[in-house]
Design an enzyme around this catalytic site. Structure first.
Site, PDB file in Angstrom:
ATOM      1  N   GLN A 104       6.188  11.706  -1.862  1.00 17.01           N
ATOM      2  CA  GLN A 104       7.336  11.507  -0.789  1.00 17.01           C
ATOM      3  C   GLN A 104       8.671  11.432  -1.404  1.00 17.01           C
ATOM      4  O   GLN A 104       9.133  10.634  -2.261  1.00 17.01           O
ATOM      5  CB  GLN A 104       7.003  10.378   0.083  1.00 17.01           C
ATOM      6  CG  GLN A 104       7.966  10.305   1.157  1.00 17.01           C
ATOM      7  CD  GLN A 104       7.963   8.807   1.894  1.00 17.01           C
ATOM      8  OE1 GLN A 104       8.506   7.820   1.342  1.00 17.01           O
ATOM      9  NE2 GLN A 104       7.576   8.896   3.084  1.00 17.01           N
ATOM     10  N   TYR A 172      16.218   6.034   6.816  1.00 20.87           N
ATOM     11  CA  TYR A 172      16.676   6.809   5.584  1.00 20.87           C
ATOM     12  C   TYR A 172      17.871   7.811   5.689  1.00 20.87           C
ATOM     13  O   TYR A 172      18.060   8.171   6.995  1.00 20.87           O
ATOM     14  CB  TYR A 172      15.416   7.119   4.824  1.00 20.87           C
ATOM     15  CG  TYR A 172      14.754   6.064   4.011  1.00 20.87           C
ATOM     16  CD1 TYR A 172      14.364   4.819   4.516  1.00 20.87           C
ATOM     17  CD2 TYR A 172      14.165   6.355   2.915  1.00 20.87           C
ATOM     18  CE1 TYR A 172      13.883   3.879   3.869  1.00 20.87           C
ATOM     19  CE2 TYR A 172      13.369   5.625   1.964  1.00 20.87           C
ATOM     20  CZ  TYR A 172      12.978   4.102   2.531  1.00 20.87           C
ATOM     21  OH  TYR A 172      12.533   3.515   1.750  1.00 20.87           O
ATOM     22  N   ARG A 220       8.028  13.503   7.252  1.00 25.77           N
ATOM     23  CA  ARG A 220       7.758  12.123   7.948  1.00 25.77           C
ATOM     24  C   ARG A 220       9.017  11.933   8.914  1.00 25.77           C
ATOM     25  O   ARG A 220      10.306  11.795   8.219  1.00 25.77           O
ATOM     26  CB  ARG A 220       7.844  10.807   6.916  1.00 25.77           C
ATOM     27  CG  ARG A 220       7.315   9.675   7.888  1.00 25.77           C
ATOM     28  CD  ARG A 220       6.744   8.676   6.969  1.00 25.77           C
ATOM     29  NE  ARG A 220       5.864   7.765   7.604  1.00 25.77           N
ATOM     30  CZ  ARG A 220       5.314   6.559   6.988  1.00 25.77           C
ATOM     31  NH1 ARG A 220       5.693   5.892   5.933  1.00 25.77           N
ATOM     32  NH2 ARG A 220       4.321   5.930   7.969  1.00 25.77           N
ATOM     33  N   GLY A 317      -2.415   2.316   6.203  1.00 27.93           N
ATOM     34  CA  GLY A 317      -1.436   1.424   5.242  1.00 27.93           C
ATOM     35  C   GLY A 317      -1.919   0.100   4.907  1.00 27.93           C
ATOM     36  O   GLY A 317      -2.356   0.089   3.637  1.00 27.93           O
ATOM     37  N   ARG A 318      -1.672  -0.907   5.469  1.00 32.07           N
ATOM     38  CA  ARG A 318      -2.088  -2.315   5.120  1.00 32.07           C
ATOM     39  C   ARG A 318      -3.371  -2.442   4.770  1.00 32.07           C
ATOM     40  O   ARG A 318      -3.801  -3.381   3.890  1.00 32.07           O
ATOM     41  CB  ARG A 318      -1.594  -3.229   6.180  1.00 32.07           C
ATOM     42  CG  ARG A 318      -0.155  -3.278   6.634  1.00 32.07           C
ATOM     43  CD  ARG A 318      -0.041  -4.402   7.440  1.00 32.07           C
ATOM     44  NE  ARG A 318       1.452  -4.413   8.144  1.00 32.07           N
ATOM     45  CZ  ARG A 318       2.073  -5.421   8.778  1.00 32.07           C
ATOM     46  NH1 ARG A 318       1.323  -6.490   8.945  1.00 32.07           N
ATOM     47  NH2 ARG A 318       3.056  -5.362   9.358  1.00 32.07           N
ATOM     48  N   CYS A 339      -7.130  -6.417   6.997  1.00 33.50           N
ATOM     49  CA  CYS A 339      -5.718  -6.976   6.828  1.00 33.50           C
ATOM     50  C   CYS A 339      -5.644  -7.933   8.186  1.00 33.50           C
ATOM     51  O   CYS A 339      -6.201  -8.141   9.096  1.00 33.50           O
ATOM     52  CB  CYS A 339      -4.723  -5.789   7.351  1.00 33.50           C
ATOM     53  SG  CYS A 339      -3.239  -6.281   7.810  1.00 33.50           S
ATOM     54  N   CYS A 342      -0.169  -9.737   9.360  1.00 33.03           N
ATOM     55  CA  CYS A 342       0.852 -10.497   9.248  1.00 33.03           C
ATOM     56  C   CYS A 342       2.226 -10.242   9.941  1.00 33.03           C
ATOM     57  O   CYS A 342       2.553  -9.211   9.765  1.00 33.03           O
ATOM     58  CB  CYS A 342       1.189 -11.145   7.988  1.00 33.03           C
ATOM     59  SG  CYS A 342      -0.085 -11.800   6.926  1.00 33.03           S
TER      60      CYS A 342
END
Length: 365
Positions: A104, A172, A220, A317-318, A339, A342
């Site tokens: 990426q 970004y 992305r 992801g997590r 996960c 959180c």
């Protein structure tokens, strides 16, 4: 036979063994210096490759050595030929596990860590309750950044990556150009959507030209730049210009992708996250493949994404941070160290604080 997460898929001659993607996530805990891949980074990704992931996208790799390109000093880079060697070793270890891997490429733009951040237009304000300042780029600076993205992609190819992902989301730099909320220019790079898309599309086309047709290019992007209607138009533009994959996330100003609680909710009749809902709305308009991401924590949700056609891939992801064996455990019908979801992902402030990771490590005893 119905598609599921273990259905293989082929893109540009690259055979991807299943539909689970490890999306790019900055490794804040691995003591990266001067952009170089180190042994901790290699171990981090190789564990997930061994754990059965089909496609790994290596975290936010900076295209420019300047600190205003980065979220943190400890980010990977591909701004210099000297950095290729480490990436080549990383890619080799991942390929040894029959796993496809993309790099990426990113520039943080407004969200850089310096007092000299750059953006399409002067900016002073907050993103997710954090203050940022940035100075408007000149046209020569824009052309320089374009060149840096293309050269970084060529280095990724020399390092044997299967392709790259161009980071155009999460506030970004390229997201800053796409969004009318952050791009107030009145020249060839600002104004209409066509003009705001000029830089990202030029980068995509140049990478294709320089890296060839067998090189996977993913983008992305944010679905909310600023609305889903614009998201559909943006995705179609990337698709038409030759993107092989579109990875649908959030855009400028809503980049709380590590905090599900601050995002708007999906329609009541939709079973999953708002970003996956966006993928389901955008995918029918595209000929390229789509990665759906957002709160996928178990096999049922991942399979729903694929079976219902919300995406061609399900990004976890997590879940993969907590349990690197996530995919193999699903295949073997073993219990995953889930996960804890959180509110603020504990991994980013120190992986030893992550309760899901602790649960995984306890399972190894």
């Amino acid at each position: 036979m119905s598609l599921n997460i273990f259905s293989p898929i082929e893109i540009k001659g690259h055979k991807i063994k299943n539909r689970i993607v490890m999306p790019a996530m900055v490794s804040f805990n691995y003591e990266v210096k001067d952009g170089e891949v180190n042994d901790k980074i290699i171990e981090h990704y190789t564990l997930r490759a061994k754990g059965g992931v089909g496609l790994i996208i290596i975290e936010a790799i900076c295209v420019d050595e300047k600190l205003n390109c980065r979220l943190t000093k400890g980010e990977l880079g591909l701004w210099d030929d000297e950095l290729i060697k480490g990436h080549k070793k990383l890619v080799s270890e991942i390929h040894n596990e029959n796993c496809t891997v993309l790099a990426q490429l990113s520039h943080t733009g407004i969200k850089g860590i310096t007092e000299a951040n750059i953006a399409p237009s002067d900016f002073e304000g907050t993103i997710i309750n954090k203050a940022f300042k940035a100075k408007e780029m000149t046209v020569p600076q824009i052309k320089e950044i374009k060149d840096k993205f293309v050269k970084a992609a060529l280095r990724a190819k020399r390092a044997k990556y299967d392709g790259v992902e161009i980071h155009c989301a999460h506030s970004y730099l390229l997201s800053d150009f796409i969004s009318p909320l952050s791009n107030k220019r009145n020249d060839e790079y600002g104004g209409s959507l066509d003009k705001r898309m000029k830089l990202p599309l030029e980068i995509l086309k140049e990478i294709r030209k320089e890296c060839g047709n067998d090189f996977i290019i993913s983008v992305r992007m944010g679905f909310d730049e600023p609305t889903i209607d614009e998201g559909i138009k943006i995705a179609k533009m990337f698709d038409t210009c030759g993107s092989d994959i579109i990875h649908i996330s959030t855009g400028f100003g809503s980049s709380g992708y590590m905090s599900e609680s601050i995002m708007p909710k999906a329609p009541n009749d939709f079973p999953l996250n708002i970003r996956i809902w966006a993928s389901s709305q955008i995918k029918p308009y595209l000929s390229c493949k789509v990665i759906a991401v957002g709160g996928i924590r178990n096999a049922e949700d991942a399979n729903t994404v694929i079976f219902e056609g919300y995406g061609d891939f399900a990004a976890v992801g997590r879940g993969l941070l907590c349990d690197p064996e996530f995919v193999n455990k699903i295949k073997e019908n073993k219990k995953i160290a889930n996960c804890f979801n959180c509110n603020k992902c504990m991994w980013s402030s120190g992986m030893e604080k992550c309760p899901g990771r602790k649960k995984y490590l306890d399972s190894l005893k």
